[in-house]
Design a protein around this motif. Structure first.
Motif, short mmCIF file in Angstrom:
data_model
loop_
_atom_site.label_atom_id
_atom_site.label_comp_id
_atom_site.label_asym_id
_atom_site.label_seq_id
_atom_site.Cartn_x
_atom_site.Cartn_y
_atom_site.Cartn_z
N ASN A 149 0.67 -1.27 0.00
CA ASN A 149 0.01 0.08 -0.22
C ASN A 149 1.00 1.36 0.07
N PHE A 150 2.03 1.31 0.81
CA PHE A 150 3.14 2.36 0.91
C PHE A 150 3.47 2.54 -0.64
N GLU A 151 3.70 1.57 -1.19
CA GLU A 151 4.10 1.64 -2.68
C GLU A 151 3.11 2.40 -3.59
N LEU A 152 1.93 2.06 -3.56
CA LEU A 152 0.84 2.58 -4.24
C LEU A 152 0.55 3.98 -3.83
N MET A 153 0.81 4.34 -2.61
CA MET A 153 0.42 5.89 -2.12
C MET A 153 1.53 6.77 -2.22
N LYS A 154 2.87 6.56 -2.06
CA LYS A 154 4.05 7.18 -1.78
C LYS A 154 3.80 8.43 -2.67
N GLU A 155 3.95 8.19 -3.94
CA GLU A 155 3.88 9.26 -4.90
C GLU A 155 2.59 10.46 -4.66
N LYS A 156 1.44 9.92 -4.20
CA LYS A 156 0.46 10.69 -4.11
C LYS A 156 0.65 11.65 -2.80
N ILE A 157 1.14 11.13 -1.79
CA ILE A 157 1.66 11.81 -0.49
C ILE A 157 2.59 12.63 -0.95
N ARG A 158 3.70 12.28 -1.38
CA ARG A 158 4.74 13.26 -1.57
C ARG A 158 4.34 14.56 -2.52
N ASN A 159 3.22 14.15 -3.33
CA ASN A 159 3.10 15.37 -4.37
C ASN A 159 1.82 16.22 -3.38
N VAL A 160 1.46 15.79 -2.40
CA VAL A 160 0.55 16.81 -1.67
C VAL A 160 1.12 18.31 -1.46
#
Length: 98
Positions: A21-32
């Protein structure tokens, strides 16, 4: 700029789910908006223990993320996998040598 540090401990059988899940979400979080860095660490002596470090421009940026649908989705999934209550700290970044 300040750093948000979150300590999370997982049941060992749930670690692959968390990492996936972290792999799927990390770019989204980083681009906040306001997020300048996102890192994930795993403790060398206790593989069930993880830390995230995220750098934020302002506390408002972090609060906006914490009130977002993205955070809700990430946290709803992640909190089911814990084997202990997570801990979090916000720290002012004073010095960084690269």
């Amino acid at each position: 700029m300040f750093v948000r540090i979150v300590k999370m401990s997982f049941h060992s059988e749930h670690i692959p789910k968390f990492l996936e899940n972290f792999e799927l979400m990390k770019e989204k979080i980083r681009n906040v908006p306001g997020n300048r860095l996102l890192e994930l660490y795993q403790d060398k002596n206790n593989p069930e223990l993880f830390f995230t470090y995220s750098y934020w421009e302002t506390e408002i940026d972090l609060e906006n993320y914490r009130n977002s649908e993205l955070f809700y989705d990430v946290w709803q999934f992640t909190k089911q996998l814990f084997n202990a209550k997570p801990e979090a700290w916000s720290a002012n970044k004073l010095v960084s040598l690269v």
